[in-house]
Every structure is written in C-alpha cells, then in structure tokens.
Design a protein around this motif. Structure first.
Motif, PDB file in Angstrom:
ATOM      1  N   LEU A  56       0.847  -1.187   0.000  1.00 23.22           N
ATOM      2  CA  LEU A  56       0.000   0.000   0.000  1.00 23.22           C
ATOM      3  C   LEU A  56       0.886   1.241   0.000  1.00 23.22           C
ATOM      4  N   PRO A  57       0.398   2.351  -0.527  1.00 22.12           N
ATOM      5  CA  PRO A  57       1.212   3.585  -0.572  1.00 22.12           C
ATOM      6  C   PRO A  57       1.209   4.314   0.768  1.00 22.12           C
ATOM      7  N   VAL A  58       1.598   3.613   1.820  1.00 19.86           N
ATOM      8  CA  VAL A  58       1.671   4.174   3.171  1.00 19.86           C
ATOM      9  C   VAL A  58       3.006   3.759   3.780  1.00 19.86           C
ATOM     10  N   HIS A  59       3.330   4.338   4.911  1.00 14.25           N
ATOM     11  CA  HIS A  59       4.552   3.966   5.604  1.00 14.25           C
ATOM     12  C   HIS A  59       4.344   2.661   6.367  1.00 14.25           C
ATOM     13  N   TYR A  60       5.441   1.911   6.511  1.00 14.38           N
ATOM     14  CA  TYR A  60       5.396   0.595   7.147  1.00 14.38           C
ATOM     15  C   TYR A  60       6.274   0.571   8.392  1.00 14.38           C
ATOM     16  N   PHE A  61       5.909  -0.333   9.292  1.00 15.51           N
ATOM     17  CA  PHE A  61       6.716  -0.613  10.477  1.00 15.51           C
ATOM     18  C   PHE A  61       7.085  -2.093  10.478  1.00 15.51           C
ATOM     19  N   MET A  62       8.217  -2.409  11.107  1.00 20.56           N
ATOM     20  CA  MET A  62       8.579  -3.800  11.334  1.00 20.56           C
ATOM     21  C   MET A  62       8.689  -4.028  12.832  1.00 20.56           C
ATOM     22  N   VAL A  63       7.838  -4.927  13.330  1.00 21.29           N
ATOM     23  CA  VAL A  63       7.844  -5.314  14.733  1.00 21.29           C
ATOM     24  C   VAL A  63       8.595  -6.643  14.845  1.00 21.29           C
ATOM     25  N   THR A  64       9.593  -6.701  15.709  1.00 23.11           N
ATOM     26  CA  THR A  64      10.377  -7.918  15.912  1.00 23.11           C
ATOM     27  C   THR A  64      10.162  -8.420  17.330  1.00 23.11           C
ATOM     28  N   LEU A  65       9.619  -9.634  17.441  1.00 24.62           N
ATOM     29  CA  LEU A  65       9.339 -10.263  18.730  1.00 24.62           C
ATOM     30  C   LEU A  65      10.354 -11.376  18.948  1.00 24.62           C
ATOM     31  N   THR A  66      11.156 -11.261  19.990  1.00 22.51           N
ATOM     32  CA  THR A  66      12.207 -12.242  20.256  1.00 22.51           C
ATOM     33  C   THR A  66      11.937 -12.993  21.558  1.00 22.51           C
ATOM     34  N   GLN A  98     -10.099   1.988  15.987  1.00 25.66           N
ATOM     35  CA  GLN A  98     -11.028   1.061  15.361  1.00 25.66           C
ATOM     36  C   GLN A  98     -10.595   0.770  13.932  1.00 25.66           C
ATOM     37  N   GLY A  99     -10.969  -0.401  13.461  1.00 25.91           N
ATOM     38  CA  GLY A  99     -10.617  -0.796  12.113  1.00 25.91           C
ATOM     39  C   GLY A  99      -9.700  -1.999  12.099  1.00 25.91           C
ATOM     40  N   GLU A 100      -9.621  -2.662  10.965  1.00 22.73           N
ATOM     41  CA  GLU A 100      -8.844  -3.886  10.836  1.00 22.73           C
ATOM     42  C   GLU A 100      -7.396  -3.588  10.465  1.00 22.73           C
ATOM     43  N   VAL A 138       4.053  -4.282   9.147  1.00 22.08           N
ATOM     44  CA  VAL A 138       2.729  -3.692   9.383  1.00 22.08           C
ATOM     45  C   VAL A 138       2.609  -2.359   8.645  1.00 22.08           C
ATOM     46  N   PRO A 139       1.648  -2.225   7.717  1.00 20.18           N
ATOM     47  CA  PRO A 139       1.388  -0.908   7.122  1.00 20.18           C
ATOM     48  C   PRO A 139       0.618  -0.026   8.099  1.00 20.18           C
ATOM     49  N   THR A 140       0.953   1.261   8.149  1.00 20.22           N
ATOM     50  CA  THR A 140       0.226   2.179   9.027  1.00 20.22           C
ATOM     51  C   THR A 140      -1.146   2.468   8.422  1.00 20.22           C
ATOM     52  N   GLY A 141      -2.164   2.471   9.276  1.00 23.28           N
ATOM     53  CA  GLY A 141      -3.523   2.722   8.827  1.00 23.28           C
ATOM     54  C   GLY A 141      -4.435   1.539   9.127  1.00 23.28           C
ATOM     55  N   ARG A 142      -5.720   1.793   9.197  1.00 23.63           N
ATOM     56  CA  ARG A 142      -6.728   0.770   9.479  1.00 23.63           C
ATOM     57  C   ARG A 142      -7.855   0.878   8.468  1.00 23.63           C
ATOM     58  N   TYR A 143      -8.530  -0.236   8.250  1.00 17.06           N
ATOM     59  CA  TYR A 143      -9.692  -0.232   7.369  1.00 17.06           C
ATOM     60  C   TYR A 143     -10.943  -0.514   8.187  1.00 17.06           C
ATOM     61  N   ASP A 144     -11.902   0.414   8.133  1.00 16.81           N
ATOM     62  CA  ASP A 144     -13.172   0.273   8.837  1.00 16.81           C
ATOM     63  C   ASP A 144     -14.182  -0.330   7.874  1.00 16.81           C
ATOM     64  N   ALA A 145     -14.483  -1.625   8.050  1.00 19.00           N
ATOM     65  CA  ALA A 145     -15.378  -2.317   7.120  1.00 19.00           C
ATOM     66  C   ALA A 145     -16.797  -1.780   7.210  1.00 19.00           C
ATOM     67  N   GLN A 162     -16.597   1.322   5.324  1.00 14.84           N
ATOM     68  CA  GLN A 162     -15.842   1.141   4.089  1.00 14.84           C
ATOM     69  C   GLN A 162     -14.903   2.332   3.854  1.00 14.84           C
ATOM     70  N   ALA A 163     -14.144   2.635   4.906  1.00 15.76           N
ATOM     71  CA  ALA A 163     -13.253   3.803   4.851  1.00 15.76           C
ATOM     72  C   ALA A 163     -11.890   3.435   5.406  1.00 15.76           C
ATOM     73  N   TRP A 164     -10.867   4.076   4.849  1.00 17.48           N
ATOM     74  CA  TRP A 164      -9.502   3.889   5.310  1.00 17.48           C
ATOM     75  C   TRP A 164      -9.134   5.012   6.272  1.00 17.48           C
ATOM     76  N   HIS A 165      -8.614   4.648   7.432  1.00 17.34           N
ATOM     77  CA  HIS A 165      -8.206   5.630   8.435  1.00 17.34           C
ATOM     78  C   HIS A 165      -6.682   5.680   8.489  1.00 17.34           C
ATOM     79  N   ARG A 166      -6.137   6.838   8.256  1.00 12.97           N
ATOM     80  CA  ARG A 166      -4.694   6.994   8.306  1.00 12.97           C
ATOM     81  C   ARG A 166      -4.199   6.951   9.750  1.00 12.97           C
ATOM     82  N   SER A 167      -2.953   6.510   9.902  1.00  8.27           N
ATOM     83  CA  SER A 167      -2.305   6.504  11.214  1.00  8.27           C
ATOM     84  C   SER A 167      -1.053   7.363  11.166  1.00  8.27           C
TER      85      SER A 167
END
Length: 350
Positions: free
Chosen positions: A87-97, A134-136, A160-167, A170-175
């Motif tokens: 997606l054309p948004v910024h991404y994060f990488m979460v590392t669980l050790t 809220q959002g997926e 993880v892409p930043t942002g959520r989708y509210d089904a 039917q809207a995208w919420h920026r983070s």
C-alpha cells in the motif's frame, strides 16, 4: 553445487555415526532431499526452444524449502506477490524475540513453540490495534530461527502498514507514520502471554531463570519494499548463502557474518560436523508455515485489499513502481539464442 551440500555429502557417514542421535526426522528428510538435488536420482526435465529448436535436458532440483540451490524462483515469486499487496503508506517492522532461556524449547519442541509464537504474537498486534484505533489491521508475519552467527535464535518479524480499514464505513483511516505501538508495552504483554501459553501447553515447559524484561523492536521501515527485500533473502535460500562460506577443509569450516551493531564483517570457524549441525538445527518441522498474512492482507481477503488499494489510488502516484508480472510457467533462457525455453516434459528414475 552448493558448498554446504558438498560438505554434507562428504561427511554424511561421519555425521550419522557420531551425531545420529541429534538428527530429527525433519533433519533426515532435509538431508535426503539435498543430497538428491540436481542429480540423476531426482530425475530430469526436458526443455525446448521454439525459436531455434534447441533441446536440452537438465537434472531436477529437489524443491525442499531448506535447499540453498533451488529456491531462487520461489523467492522471486513470493516477493512479487508481496509487492502486489503493498500500500502507498509507511510501514513498520515489529520484531518479537525470545530470551536465551527459552531457546532450548526450539530444539526439542520446535513445532509447538513456533506455533505458539505465531498465535501469541499476531493476537498481540490485533489487540493493540483494537484498543488504540477502530478498524482492521493488516500485516505479514515471518519466522526466523537464527542469529547472524547462525545460532538458534527464534524470532518473528512482522511487517505492518500504518492505517486501518473500517469495514462498517468502508473507509480507510490513516495513522501516524512516526508511531505504531509502544515497544515497552508490547514487550511486557508479549512476555506475559508467552509464559501463560507455555504454562498451559501440554508439550512445552517453562525453564528456570526467565528474565523479567524481554526485547521487542518496533521501527519504521519506509514504504515497506526494503523490509520485504530483507526478509526474502532469508526465506527460501537456505540459512547460509554459499558466498558467505569462505573456507572449507576436512576438519574445519570458516564463514562470515555481518554484525548487527557495527555493520562490520566477522568470521567464525567451526569443526565441520559442528558446522553441519549448526545449519541443520534450523530445519523447520514438516507442515509449519513460516510466512503468514493476516487481516486484509490474507489470501481470502483479496477483494477487500483491492477496495483498499482503490481508496488509496491517488497515493500510488507518489509511490515507486515496483510491481512486475508473475510468470505463469517455468522458463529458462536458451543457451543458443537467448529466447525463452519451455519445459515440455519430466523424466523420473525408475
């Protein structure tokens, strides 16, 4: 032929004699596949060039996911599929050790431990997203089992892409592109839930001396392409590339690795049998899926992902073009005219 496979072929008898009790069923299956790879025992493929009518026959690869010499196509195809989901948004990488004390579980009960890590880690991110906004949430989780020195070090990388989708709307919420979750809070909950899951498991046990503080890393990685490229290098090309094996002899193997802190190259020398065991300990249990997509990135949510991409369509114009078509069939360049050759048949040994 791969340097690791050459060492395995030369020392298989000695490995069985001295360390046979340490080899699991999954390790033995991997050894058998690697020793057959691109040999007459595996069979041959027949290739034909429609341009110059050149005909060729090549030994088949084993296709084993831990083979260092036959998974390049798999890596490229996986990377292209993931690029299609970007997606054309910024991404994060979460590392669980996991702390050092729990790594013994990866040696004796790898499947139970790795499944628990996936279940706890992915539910952790879903719960944090639910409480904050809220959002997926959509993300891709990848299991790595080794450190840079190739020691046993299981951990999860989650893109993880930043942002959520509210089904419902039917809207995208920026983070906020600068912040995803608090790493210290993630580490506390990750520790508590993993210990609880291990205590409730019938296959796992809790060793003594578990530290009170665990490490979780949560960092921004730009548009996500760099993180996917990083993960793809470790998925299907074996634990240690041939280019990093510097010297081999009858008794010792020297390989190089890059230090994560200083970014400098270092070398490590081990007895040959110890080196083989070091690599073989990372063979995953049969049936364990090491890459998993969740939320709107999962395979069954392709229509939902398309709606999200359409909603974000204006932003794709500022995102670098990285998608290339996925090849529908196997091809290879003709050695005579460089046109594509097609596979026209497979011959298996009787």
């Amino acid at each position: 032929m791969s340097a690791f496979i050459q060492l395995l072929r030369a020392h298989k008898g000695e490995l069985e004699r001295l360390h046979g009790h340490e080899l699991t069923t999954d390790m033995r299956c991997a050894i058998s596949a690697l020793l057959r790879c691109k040999t007459e025992q595996q069979g041959r493929s027949q290739w034909y060039c429609a341009h110059c009518h050149h005909d060729d026959r090549l030994p088949l690869s084993c296709g084993h996911r831990h083979c260092p010499q036959c998974q390049q196509r798999t890596t490229a195809d996986w990377l292209q599929r993931q690029h299609r989901k970007l997606l054309p948004v910024h991404y994060f990488m979460v590392t669980l050790t996991l702390p050092y004390q729990l790594r013994v579980l990866a040696r004796y009960q790898p499947k139970a431990l790795y499944q628990t890590m996936f279940h706890v880690g992915t539910q952790l991110l879903k719960d944090f997203a639910h409480h904050q906004q809220q959002g997926e949430l959509g993300f891709t989780a990848v299991l790595h089992t080794h450190s840079r020195q190739r020691n046993l070090h299981p951990h999860l990388h989650i893109i993880v892409p930043t942002g959520r989708y509210d089904a419902s709307k039917q809207a995208w919420h920026r983070s906020d592109k600068r912040y995803l979750f608090n790493a210290f809070a993630l580490a506390k909950v990750w520790r508590a839930r993993m210990l609880e899951a291990i205590n409730q498991s019938n296959e796992l046990w809790l060793p003594m001396g578990i530290p009170k503080q665990w490490v979780v890393d949560c960092r921004r990685v730009g548009y996500g392409k760099a993180a996917l490229d990083y993960l793809s290098r470790y998925l299907y090309q074996g634990v240690l590339p041939d280019r990093d094996i510097l010297r081999t002899s009858d008794h010792k193997v020297t390989f190089r690795y890059r230090d994560g802190q200083s970014k400098q190259w270092h070398t490590r020398t081990l007895p040959t049998l110890q080196f083989l065991l070091l690599i073989l300990q990372h063979v995953l249990p049969k049936g364990l899926q090491r890459v998993r997509d969740y939320g709107y990135l999962r395979g069954s949510a392709s229509e939902l992902l398309k709606r999200i991409q359409l909603a974000l369509l204006p932003l794709f114009y500022v995102m670098p073009t990285i998608v290339t078509p996925i090849r529908s069939k196997a091809t290879r360049p003709c050695p005579c005219c460089q046109h594509d050759m097609d596979c026209v048949g497979i011959t298996r040994p009787r």
